[in-house]
Design an enzyme around this catalytic site. Sequence first.
Site, PDB file in Angstrom:
ATOM      1  N   LYS A 147      69.512  59.583   8.917  1.00 59.02           N
ATOM      2  CA  LYS A 147      69.988  58.712   7.845  1.00 59.02           C
ATOM      3  C   LYS A 147      68.884  57.775   7.348  1.00 59.02           C
ATOM      4  O   LYS A 147      68.908  57.331   6.198  1.00 59.02           O
ATOM      5  CB  LYS A 147      71.196  57.907   8.314  1.00 59.02           C
ATOM      6  CG  LYS A 147      72.427  58.767   8.602  1.00 59.02           C
ATOM      7  CD  LYS A 147      73.546  57.968   9.255  1.00 59.02           C
ATOM      8  CE  LYS A 147      74.747  58.846   9.571  1.00 59.02           C
ATOM      9  NZ  LYS A 147      75.819  58.129  10.303  1.00 59.02           N
ATOM     10  N   SER A 185      72.154  61.330  13.385  1.00 54.29           N
ATOM     11  CA  SER A 185      72.212  60.181  12.473  1.00 54.29           C
ATOM     12  C   SER A 185      70.891  59.426  12.328  1.00 54.29           C
ATOM     13  O   SER A 185      70.767  58.585  11.434  1.00 54.29           O
ATOM     14  CB  SER A 185      73.303  59.201  12.916  1.00 54.29           C
ATOM     15  OG  SER A 185      74.572  59.714  12.602  1.00 54.29           O
ATOM     16  N   TYR A 240      75.794  50.999  15.126  1.00 48.39           N
ATOM     17  CA  TYR A 240      77.215  50.871  14.802  1.00 48.39           C
ATOM     18  C   TYR A 240      77.784  49.589  15.397  1.00 48.39           C
ATOM     19  O   TYR A 240      77.173  48.532  15.266  1.00 48.39           O
ATOM     20  CB  TYR A 240      77.970  52.130  15.249  1.00 48.39           C
ATOM     21  CG  TYR A 240      77.275  53.389  14.812  1.00 48.39           C
ATOM     22  CD1 TYR A 240      77.094  53.650  13.455  1.00 48.39           C
ATOM     23  CD2 TYR A 240      76.757  54.299  15.723  1.00 48.39           C
ATOM     24  CE1 TYR A 240      76.441  54.799  13.027  1.00 48.39           C
ATOM     25  CE2 TYR A 240      76.095  55.452  15.303  1.00 48.39           C
ATOM     26  CZ  TYR A 240      75.938  55.686  13.954  1.00 48.39           C
ATOM     27  OH  TYR A 240      75.280  56.800  13.533  1.00 48.39           O
ATOM     28  N   VAL A 247      73.917  60.907  17.721  1.00 46.88           N
ATOM     29  CA  VAL A 247      74.756  61.452  18.787  1.00 46.88           C
ATOM     30  C   VAL A 247      74.088  62.614  19.513  1.00 46.88           C
ATOM     31  O   VAL A 247      74.615  63.102  20.514  1.00 46.88           O
ATOM     32  CB  VAL A 247      76.147  61.880  18.276  1.00 46.88           C
ATOM     33  CG1 VAL A 247      76.935  60.679  17.798  1.00 46.88           C
ATOM     34  CG2 VAL A 247      76.039  62.951  17.203  1.00 46.88           C
TER      35      VAL A 247
END
Length: 313
Positions: free
Chosen positions: A66, A63, A243, A261
């Site tokens: 991103k 991620s 998050y 992750v």
Amino acid sequence: MTLTAILEDIADEFRDVSERGVVANYIPPLACVDPTKFGMAVVEADGQIHTVGDADEAFSIQSISKIFGLTLALDAIGDALWTRVRQEPSGSAFNSIVQLESEYGIPRNPFINAGALVVSDVLVSHYGVQEAQQKILDLVRPLTRNAKNIVIDRNVALQEKETGFRNAALVNYMRTYNNIENPIEKTLELYFHQCALTMSCHQLAEVGAYLMTGSWNPITGRQVTSTLHARTIMALMMMCGHYDASGSFAIRVGLPGKSGVGGGILAIAPGVASVAVWSPGLNEYGNSLLGTRALERLVQRTGWSVFNAYHMK
């Protein structure tokens, strides 16, 4: 104490720690990674590079990628992106579907999976699947002095596809609100391949330096994106990059950061340094356990937190 010595102290502290978190096990290639791996790299504003541990071993950044998809999407359509994805913290897990129902298929931010899928959909509309993958590579490779091993791992992408049922659910749900414009399989294909981007801590710290400088490639002197886009991305990293643990990370570390992750974290001290850390074991929020602690130690020793009141009298 020199920065290299600080990094070596941090690596020594964590070398024999037994509590290392749990590696991601829902993607088979990630489940096989040695949990004892630990690497850290820092690129300073003057170009000096400091590394320790497994900083030159390639890993799946997941991620963290991103950031690069978002950079391309902002360059492609600018503020029009914010009609399809918001700029707010989610307070939910990275793959949550709950908020989409109450918020009419508009994801909270581009760093949760739903938001990143919208970003992928934008890139598919603008470039197509294959060209968008190449655009991501073309963005990151010139930002490091050694682009060797910066690749999209096709096997990881395939495994992502075979286990990505929740991501498929997110795309399908957003499609019902007309927030996905392309065939679902194309948007998912780009997303899975973006997440399979592979590089080392050393490379990641160099790649992230365009955010440290406020949009400029420190190697070539060329502008990578607009200063406004760089500032927006870092603000989102601070608010949403970890998050539902983003607030805790901001308090403990005090730097814009983005986790993955695969166990990596990219953190930016604006105007000062770009930092990458890799430790595969994750905490309960899906962020690198020792990576977060290592960044906390680094900021304690250097004073790089953006919340330090340097000018208080």
